[in-house]
Design an enzyme around this catalytic site. Structure first.
Site, PDB file in Angstrom:
ATOM      1  CD1 TRP A 105      -2.393  -2.175   2.047  1.00 11.90           C
ATOM      2  CD2 TRP A 105      -3.467  -0.765  -0.450  1.00 11.90           C
ATOM      3  NE1 TRP A 105      -3.582  -2.584   0.340  1.00 11.90           N
ATOM      4  CE2 TRP A 105      -3.990  -1.999  -0.528  1.00 11.90           C
ATOM      5  CE3 TRP A 105      -3.106  -0.256  -1.093  1.00 11.90           C
ATOM      6  CZ2 TRP A 105      -5.071  -2.143  -1.262  1.00 11.90           C
ATOM      7  CZ3 TRP A 105      -4.159   0.487  -2.179  1.00 11.90           C
ATOM      8  CH2 TRP A 105      -5.157  -1.230  -1.863  1.00 11.90           C
ATOM      9  CG  ASP A 175      -3.694   4.337   4.221  1.00 12.44           C
ATOM     10  OD1 ASP A 175      -4.296   3.809   5.028  1.00 12.44           O
ATOM     11  OD2 ASP A 175      -2.763   3.123   3.365  1.00 12.44           O
ATOM     12  CE  LYS A 199      -8.962  -1.988   4.889  1.00 12.24           C
ATOM     13  NZ  LYS A 199      -9.197  -3.122   3.584  1.00 12.24           N
TER      14      LYS A 199
HETATM   15  N1  PMP Z   1      -4.606   2.132   2.303  1.00 12.80           N
HETATM   16  C1  PMP Z   1      -4.302   0.103   2.555  1.00 12.80           C
HETATM   17  C2  PMP Z   1      -3.845   0.104   3.894  1.00 12.80           C
HETATM   18  C3  PMP Z   1      -5.256  -0.084   2.712  1.00 12.80           C
HETATM   19  O1  PMP Z   1      -5.516  -1.400   3.341  1.00 12.80           O
HETATM   20  C4  PMP Z   1      -6.097  -0.195   1.462  1.00 12.80           C
HETATM   21  C5  PMP Z   1      -7.295  -1.199   1.206  1.00 12.80           C
HETATM   22  N2  PMP Z   1      -7.083  -2.365   0.682  1.00 12.80           N
HETATM   23  C6  PMP Z   1      -5.545   1.044   0.746  1.00 12.80           C
HETATM   24  C7  PMP Z   1      -5.172   2.013   1.157  1.00 12.80           C
HETATM   25  C8  PMP Z   1      -6.818   1.624  -0.237  1.00 12.80           C
HETATM   26  O2  PMP Z   1      -8.348   1.731   0.093  1.00 12.80           O
HETATM   27  P1  PMP Z   1      -8.954   2.072  -1.188  1.00 12.80           P
HETATM   28  O3  PMP Z   1      -9.881   0.878  -1.670  1.00 12.80           O
HETATM   29  O4  PMP Z   1      -9.953   2.890   0.050  1.00 12.80           O
HETATM   30  O5  PMP Z   1      -8.913   2.820  -1.889  1.00 12.80           O
END
Ligand code: PMP
Length: 370
Positions: A105, A175, A199
């Site tokens: 991520w 994040d 989540k």
């Molecule tokens: N950052 C992290 C740590 C994630 O786990 C996720 C999604 N699993 C995201 C960003 C991306 O998020 P989104 O799907 O809401 O764009």
């Protein structure tokens, strides 16, 4: 509370919501607060929705202890949208931003940011992702617009613990998508803290962004209005139609967290849950294998292999099949890493975690030949 017909859902997100929240939503679905309509049918500019929105902001401020010099915004576009929104809003007159890449991520965030700012990685990331390299060896810069990190790498189960990285006098950007309100959070040195709600805090569609006030108003000219922190703040997150159903869901989840005793109580429970599973892994003589450096093991996403460090496909398939037979779903690891991932978000109970623990013990007895 176990409800008839419900699975034990270890999904990585969207993920389980507390049953109490789902029941409340069901109860209020046709007639919210005696208004004769559901929340998702109400105008986002109605007085009643305004009350709900402001209450939700206040609950976040209260539960996370958000300092007064931060604004709380409700945006859309997910965590992924913020990967772009951050450099768009924070670049100002800076030339570059520093990125700590500890997994999939933060790597994606760095890739996206490159479109809007020069990205420097504070160390060369190496795969497989299993740790946070020693901070003394990082190379970064006081001239950076910000220092970016992912507080919990959902795919690999790597969490910055117990503290955030050293900021070196630039605003930290965190994040927290997959450990939002999983533990008390210290805003010290932070400039932006963001995450999707899907989540720990509710439904997909709502992105919560907490921004330090002095960083607002430096956005690049090309910043889309819906991604502009300044525009969002000026309109109390009502620049355009916000995800009203998502805000409502989060409102109920926040009340649930508060009723549970707040973030410290939630954290203690999360430690117990993850400790239970890591304990089994560590006592299995290598039958279960978690590659993550113990210092940075996630309390949210417990990732492991079965039958050795690289996993045994046959055993892992059997394990997942047996889990489904025992009412447990979504334990398969992310497709990029394989193996097993148990996401133990706030709504997962200790009892549900114990069902997984029991199955792990039973499975080990059947198959561990060590
Ligand atoms: N950052 C992290 C740590 C994630 O786990 C996720 C999604 N699993 C995201 C960003 C991306 O998020 P989104 O799907 O809401 O764009």
């Amino acid at each position: 509370m176990a409800l008839e017909g419900r699975k034990i859902n270890f999904a990585a997100g969207p993920a389980k919501l507390p049953e109490e929240v789902l029941l409340k939503m069901q109860e209020e679905q046709l007639n919210f607060n005696n208004l004769g309509v559901s929340v998702i049918e109400m105008s986002h500019r109605s007085k009643e929705f305004g009350v709900l929105l402001n209450e939700t902001i206040s609950l976040i401020r209260e539960l996370m202890n958000v300092p007064d010099n931060f604004e709380i915004l409700f945006m859309q576009g997910g965590g992924t949208g913020q990967f772009a929104a951050i450099p768009l809003n924070l670049k100002g007159s800076h030339d570059h931003a520093d990125y700590i890449v500890t997994g999939a991520w933060s790597s994606k965030a760095a890739d996206e940011a490159q479109k809007y700012i020069k990205v420097k990685k504070v160390f060369q990331p190496s795969k497989p992702y299993v740790t946070v390299p020693d901070q003394e060896k990082w190379v970064h810069d006081e001239k950076a617009a910000y220092l970016y990190y992912c507080a919990n790498e959902t795919v690999h189960g790597i969490e910055f613990t117990p503290t955030a990285p050293e900021s070196h006098n630039v605003p930290l950007v965190a994040d927290v998508s997959s450990n939002f309100m999983a533990r008390p959070f210290d805003f010290k040195d932070h400039g932006v803290v963001f995450g999707g709600a899907q989540k720990n805090l509710g439904a997909a569609g709502l992105t919560i962004v907490i921004v330090r006030k002095d960083l607002i108003g430096k956005e690049q000219g090309i910043t889309p209005s819906v991604f502009s922190y300044k525009e969002m703040i000026a309109n109390n997150s009502l620049y355009n139609t916000p995800p009203t159903g998502g805000i409502y869901t989060t409102n109920l989840v926040l009340k649930w967290i508060k009723a549970k005793g707040g973030l410290q109580a939630i954290y203690e429970l999360n430690l117990k849950k993850s400790g239970l599973i890591y304990g089994i892994i560590d006592n299995s003589n290598g039958f279960y294998h978690c590659a993550v450096d113990k210092r940075y093991r996630s309390i949210m996403n417990v990732c492991f292999r079965i039958g050795g460090p690289s996993g045994n496909d046959e055993l892992e398939e059997k394990f997942l099949k047996g889990a489904i037979e025992r009412n447990m779903i979504s334990l398969k690891g992310h497709r990029s890493v394989g193996g097993i991932r148990a996401s133990l978000y706030n709504a997962i109970t200790l009892e549900e975690t114990q069902v997984l623990a029991t199955w792990m013990n039973e499975f080990e007895k059947q198959h561990n030949t060590n």
